[in-house]
Design an enzyme around this catalytic site. Structure first.
Site, PDB file in Angstrom:
ATOM      1  N   SER A 165     -13.053  -4.593  -1.331  1.00 15.17           N
ATOM      2  CA  SER A 165     -13.590  -4.165  -0.044  1.00 15.17           C
ATOM      3  C   SER A 165     -15.108  -4.199  -0.116  1.00 15.17           C
ATOM      4  O   SER A 165     -15.702  -3.876  -1.141  1.00 15.17           O
ATOM      5  CB  SER A 165     -13.125  -2.747   0.283  1.00 15.17           C
TER       6      SER A 165
ATOM      7  N   LYS B 202      -6.832   4.519   8.537  1.00 14.12           N
ATOM      8  CA  LYS B 202      -7.666   5.009   7.448  1.00 14.12           C
ATOM      9  C   LYS B 202      -8.742   5.915   8.032  1.00 14.12           C
ATOM     10  O   LYS B 202      -9.678   5.456   8.687  1.00 14.12           O
ATOM     11  CB  LYS B 202      -8.288   3.829   6.690  1.00 14.12           C
TER      12      LYS B 202
ATOM     13  N   ARG C 213       0.859  -1.186   0.000  1.00 12.14           N
ATOM     14  CA  ARG C 213       0.000   0.000   0.000  1.00 12.14           C
ATOM     15  C   ARG C 213       0.891   1.230   0.000  1.00 12.14           C
ATOM     16  O   ARG C 213       1.645   1.458   0.944  1.00 12.14           O
ATOM     17  CB  ARG C 213      -0.901  -0.014   1.234  1.00 12.14           C
TER      18      ARG C 213
END
Length: 213
Positions: A111, A140, A42
């Site tokens: 997701s 997040k 990521r």
């Protein structure tokens, strides 16, 4: 690469903000030595050239450990470096389009926050789902917590593997027991720890207990 449910037991997501003067390759190696079963790269801030360079380093490492290497969001780079797969969120390229671009042999994760999103993602060709946020997370900022009952309904509504994500730690992972999850995805629970190797080992043992019926 064919994805097995056991590959998703302990899914580690990288975060360059947590390196503390170490290299990303070194901390990922520690997590692999500790038993991480899948690595997601990521990266939100690198230019394409350095993104590809770093991704290739991690890809080579994951291949040596026979662990799936997944790129977060960036379908184009996943294609360029021939990564094992890619994970896309609800606001990224849709699973159907990702499948058309990468082909049938690549792993696609998606997701999901509702049963409807989960069922649609599976129908469009997703190989696994990341569901959350299971707990409050600082990694997040826009992540909203999901009711455990919805998590259970999602695992019952699809046939593909489902992993929990968001704020999961060694201390709270047992609360996810009985929801039908195949594993968890974490960032801080591994990469924010002082001893990544030991933290990964301990977390994996806790996850193994969680997934047992």
């Amino acid at each position: 690469m064919k994805l097995g449910r056991k590959d998703l037991l302990l899914y580690a997501i990288t975060d360059s903000a947590l390196l503390h003067e170490r290299t990303l390759k070194d901390v990922v190696k520690e997590s692999l030595d500790g038993g991480a079963t899948c690595i997601q790269y990521r990266q939100k801030h690198l230019d394409i050239e350095h993104f590809i360079l770093e991704a290739k380093q991690l890809q080579q490492l994951c291949r040596a450990y026979h662990v799936p290497f997944i790129i977060d969001d960036n379908v184009e780079i996943a294609s360029i470096i021939d990564a094992d797969g890619v994970h896309v969120g609800q606001n990224d390229m849709c699973v159907e389009d990702v499948r058309k671009k990468l082909g049938s042999n690549k792993i696609i994760g998606a997701s999901a926050h509702t049963v409807q999103e989960a069922v649609l993602a599976e129908k469009m060709g997703a190989d696994y789902l990341g569901v959350g946020s299971c707990f409050t997370t600082t990694t997040k900022e826009d992540a909203k917590s999901i009711d455990f009952q919805i998590v259970k309904e999602i695992t019952q509504a699809v046939t593909i593997p489902v992993i929990g994500i968001g704020g999961i730690t060694k201390e709270n992972v047992s609360q996810l027991r009985g929801l039908g999850l195949d594993g968890i995805a974490v960032i801080s629970a591994i990469y924010a720890q002082k001893d990544i190797l030991q933290a990964t080992k301990e977390l994996k043992k806790s996850v193994e207990k969680m997934v047992q019926l």
